[in-house]
Design a protein around this motif. Structure first.
Motif, PDB file in Angstrom:
ATOM      1  N   LEU A  55      22.970  -7.586   1.071  1.00  0.00           N
ATOM      2  CA  LEU A  55      22.774  -9.187   1.100  1.00  0.00           C
ATOM      3  C   LEU A  55      23.701  -9.685   2.330  1.00  0.00           C
ATOM      4  O   LEU A  55      23.094 -10.691   3.008  1.00  0.00           O
ATOM      5  N   THR A  56      24.779  -9.342   2.427  1.00  0.00           N
ATOM      6  CA  THR A  56      25.723  -9.749   3.701  1.00  0.00           C
ATOM      7  C   THR A  56      25.080  -9.310   4.851  1.00  0.00           C
ATOM      8  O   THR A  56      25.005 -10.201   5.833  1.00  0.00           O
ATOM      9  N   GLN A  57      24.756  -8.273   4.753  1.00  0.00           N
ATOM     10  CA  GLN A  57      24.040  -7.629   6.365  1.00  0.00           C
ATOM     11  C   GLN A  57      22.933  -8.392   6.604  1.00  0.00           C
ATOM     12  O   GLN A  57      22.477  -8.592   7.714  1.00  0.00           O
ATOM     13  N   ALA A  58      22.208  -8.999   5.439  1.00  0.00           N
ATOM     14  CA  ALA A  58      20.937  -9.661   5.664  1.00  0.00           C
ATOM     15  C   ALA A  58      21.272 -11.079   5.858  1.00  0.00           C
ATOM     16  O   ALA A  58      20.332 -11.937   6.126  1.00  0.00           O
ATOM     17  N   GLY A  59      22.447 -11.680   5.968  1.00  0.00           N
ATOM     18  CA  GLY A  59      22.678 -12.877   6.513  1.00  0.00           C
ATOM     19  C   GLY A  59      23.152 -13.900   5.525  1.00  0.00           C
ATOM     20  O   GLY A  59      23.367 -14.903   5.591  1.00  0.00           O
ATOM     21  N   ALA A  60      23.385 -13.310   4.205  1.00  0.00           N
ATOM     22  CA  ALA A  60      23.615 -14.211   2.904  1.00  0.00           C
ATOM     23  C   ALA A  60      24.884 -14.383   2.783  1.00  0.00           C
ATOM     24  O   ALA A  60      25.810 -13.272   3.508  1.00  0.00           O
ATOM     25  N   GLN A  61      25.795 -15.370   2.127  1.00  0.00           N
ATOM     26  CA  GLN A  61      27.048 -15.575   2.019  1.00  0.00           C
ATOM     27  C   GLN A  61      27.146 -15.329   0.582  1.00  0.00           C
ATOM     28  O   GLN A  61      26.583 -15.664  -0.265  1.00  0.00           O
ATOM     29  N   VAL A  62      27.755 -14.009   0.204  1.00  0.00           N
ATOM     30  CA  VAL A  62      27.885 -13.560  -1.183  1.00  0.00           C
ATOM     31  C   VAL A  62      29.316 -13.826  -1.670  1.00  0.00           C
ATOM     32  O   VAL A  62      30.208 -13.439  -1.182  1.00  0.00           O
ATOM     33  N   ASP A  63      29.318 -14.640  -2.878  1.00  0.00           N
ATOM     34  CA  ASP A  63      30.753 -14.722  -3.640  1.00  0.00           C
ATOM     35  C   ASP A  63      30.336 -13.765  -4.887  1.00  0.00           C
ATOM     36  O   ASP A  63      29.393 -13.772  -5.507  1.00  0.00           O
ATOM     37  N   VAL A  64      31.267 -12.988  -5.338  1.00  0.00           N
ATOM     38  CA  VAL A  64      31.178 -12.191  -6.337  1.00  0.00           C
ATOM     39  C   VAL A  64      32.163 -12.752  -7.478  1.00  0.00           C
ATOM     40  O   VAL A  64      33.429 -13.167  -7.224  1.00  0.00           O
ATOM     41  N   ILE A  65      31.782 -12.616  -8.594  1.00  0.00           N
ATOM     42  CA  ILE A  65      32.475 -12.826  -9.838  1.00  0.00           C
ATOM     43  C   ILE A  65      32.596 -11.607 -10.823  1.00  0.00           C
ATOM     44  O   ILE A  65      31.532 -11.044 -11.176  1.00  0.00           O
ATOM     45  N   LEU A  66      33.835 -11.196 -10.946  1.00  0.00           N
ATOM     46  CA  LEU A  66      33.947  -9.737 -11.726  1.00  0.00           C
ATOM     47  C   LEU A  66      34.518 -10.382 -13.077  1.00  0.00           C
ATOM     48  O   LEU A  66      35.384 -11.154 -13.154  1.00  0.00           O
ATOM     49  N   SER A  67      33.748  -9.535 -14.161  1.00  0.00           N
ATOM     50  CA  SER A  67      34.353  -9.852 -15.390  1.00  0.00           C
ATOM     51  C   SER A  67      35.715  -8.863 -15.614  1.00  0.00           C
ATOM     52  O   SER A  67      35.877  -7.995 -14.738  1.00  0.00           O
ATOM     53  N   SER A  68      36.563  -9.089 -16.511  1.00  0.00           N
ATOM     54  CA  SER A  68      37.731  -8.129 -16.559  1.00  0.00           C
ATOM     55  C   SER A  68      37.271  -6.688 -16.875  1.00  0.00           C
ATOM     56  O   SER A  68      38.207  -5.703 -16.505  1.00  0.00           O
ATOM     57  N   THR A  69      36.262  -6.484 -17.547  1.00  0.00           N
ATOM     58  CA  THR A  69      35.745  -5.033 -17.786  1.00  0.00           C
ATOM     59  C   THR A  69      35.096  -4.624 -16.573  1.00  0.00           C
ATOM     60  O   THR A  69      35.377  -3.440 -16.297  1.00  0.00           O
ATOM     61  N   ALA A  70      34.671  -5.238 -15.774  1.00  0.00           N
ATOM     62  CA  ALA A  70      34.200  -4.919 -14.301  1.00  0.00           C
ATOM     63  C   ALA A  70      35.282  -4.277 -13.507  1.00  0.00           C
ATOM     64  O   ALA A  70      35.019  -3.378 -12.998  1.00  0.00           O
ATOM     65  N   GLU A  71      36.450  -5.191 -13.734  1.00  0.00           N
ATOM     66  CA  GLU A  71      37.488  -4.583 -12.960  1.00  0.00           C
ATOM     67  C   GLU A  71      38.258  -3.052 -13.336  1.00  0.00           C
ATOM     68  O   GLU A  71      38.946  -2.449 -12.638  1.00  0.00           O
ATOM     69  N   LYS A  72      37.705  -2.555 -14.346  1.00  0.00           N
ATOM     70  CA  LYS A  72      37.995  -1.232 -14.893  1.00  0.00           C
ATOM     71  C   LYS A  72      37.120  -0.297 -13.893  1.00  0.00           C
ATOM     72  O   LYS A  72      37.584   1.006 -13.999  1.00  0.00           O
ATOM     73  N   PHE A  73      36.198  -0.613 -13.372  1.00  0.00           N
ATOM     74  CA  PHE A  73      35.035   0.443 -12.843  1.00  0.00           C
ATOM     75  C   PHE A  73      35.496  -0.139 -11.363  1.00  0.00           C
ATOM     76  O   PHE A  73      35.212   1.205 -10.461  1.00  0.00           O
ATOM     77  N   ILE A  74      35.575  -1.093 -10.786  1.00  0.00           N
ATOM     78  CA  ILE A  74      35.671  -1.378  -9.440  1.00  0.00           C
ATOM     79  C   ILE A  74      36.668  -2.476  -9.089  1.00  0.00           C
ATOM     80  O   ILE A  74      36.571  -3.218 -10.127  1.00  0.00           O
ATOM     81  N   THR A  75      37.328  -2.485  -8.013  1.00  0.00           N
ATOM     82  CA  THR A  75      38.308  -3.435  -7.881  1.00  0.00           C
ATOM     83  C   THR A  75      37.757  -4.558  -6.967  1.00  0.00           C
ATOM     84  O   THR A  75      36.821  -4.498  -6.110  1.00  0.00           O
ATOM     85  N   PRO A  76      38.593  -5.701  -6.968  1.00  0.00           N
ATOM     86  CA  PRO A  76      37.793  -7.000  -6.138  1.00  0.00           C
ATOM     87  C   PRO A  76      38.080  -6.564  -4.877  1.00  0.00           C
ATOM     88  O   PRO A  76      37.325  -7.112  -3.878  1.00  0.00           O
ATOM     89  N   LEU A  77      39.105  -5.726  -4.335  1.00  0.00           N
ATOM     90  CA  LEU A  77      39.093  -5.506  -3.053  1.00  0.00           C
ATOM     91  C   LEU A  77      37.818  -4.766  -2.342  1.00  0.00           C
ATOM     92  O   LEU A  77      37.520  -4.781  -1.105  1.00  0.00           O
ATOM     93  N   THR A  78      37.231  -4.056  -3.171  1.00  0.00           N
ATOM     94  CA  THR A  78      35.841  -3.308  -2.545  1.00  0.00           C
ATOM     95  C   THR A  78      35.068  -4.498  -2.275  1.00  0.00           C
ATOM     96  O   THR A  78      34.274  -4.209  -1.179  1.00  0.00           O
ATOM     97  N   PHE A  79      34.899  -5.306  -3.117  1.00  0.00           N
ATOM     98  CA  PHE A  79      33.713  -6.610  -2.672  1.00  0.00           C
ATOM     99  C   PHE A  79      34.420  -7.290  -1.479  1.00  0.00           C
ATOM    100  O   PHE A  79      33.544  -7.723  -0.780  1.00  0.00           O
ATOM    101  N   GLN A  80      35.622  -7.570  -1.370  1.00  0.00           N
ATOM    102  CA  GLN A  80      36.322  -8.368  -0.186  1.00  0.00           C
ATOM    103  C   GLN A  80      35.672  -7.581   1.219  1.00  0.00           C
ATOM    104  O   GLN A  80      35.566  -8.116   2.168  1.00  0.00           O
ATOM    105  N   SER A  81      36.063  -6.373   1.023  1.00  0.00           N
ATOM    106  CA  SER A  81      35.679  -5.536   2.288  1.00  0.00           C
ATOM    107  C   SER A  81      34.135  -5.346   2.765  1.00  0.00           C
ATOM    108  O   SER A  81      33.916  -5.337   3.820  1.00  0.00           O
ATOM    109  N   VAL A  82      33.360  -5.630   1.524  1.00  0.00           N
ATOM    110  CA  VAL A  82      31.791  -5.533   2.180  1.00  0.00           C
ATOM    111  C   VAL A  82      31.023  -6.726   2.226  1.00  0.00           C
ATOM    112  O   VAL A  82      30.044  -6.820   2.631  1.00  0.00           O
ATOM    113  N   THR A  83      31.713  -7.950   1.681  1.00  0.00           N
ATOM    114  CA  THR A  83      31.192  -9.344   1.930  1.00  0.00           C
ATOM    115  C   THR A  83      31.875 -10.056   3.016  1.00  0.00           C
ATOM    116  O   THR A  83      32.920  -9.854   3.632  1.00  0.00           O
TER     117      THR A  83
END
Length: 83
Positions: A55-83
């Motif tokens: 979505l970012t590559q397509a020109g959108a500004q993407v904001d990500v909201i992670l639930s506490s359980t989502a952070e057990k699977f993937i870190t916020p840093l991952t989304f910071q690096s791709v958006t």
């Protein structure tokens, strides 16, 4: 993530991220748009990172909201690096 939702996301991505030849023409569809992506705790959180990146590559500004359980699977840093 239910399979119906996955199918719809794949379909949306094919429309949003076209082949390289059509990339510049389609980029304007999301250019400047703001998308809030909510991620919950499941293995599909990894797919959400790919979606955020495309979505970012397509020109959108993407904001990500992670639930506490989502952070057990993937870190916020991952989304910071791709958006």
């Amino acid at each position: 993530m239910p399979s119906g939702i996955c199918h719809e996301l794949r379909k949306l991505l094919r429309e949003i991220i076209p082949s390289q030849a059509k990339y510049n023409q389609r980029m304007s569809v999301l250019s400047g748009k703001r998308i809030i992506l909510g991620v919950t705790g499941s293995i599909a959180a990894y797919k959400a990172a790919d979606l955020a990146s495309k979505l970012t590559q397509a020109g959108a500004q993407v904001d990500v909201i992670l639930s506490s359980t989502a952070e057990k699977f993937i870190t916020p840093l991952t989304f910071q690096s791709v958006t």
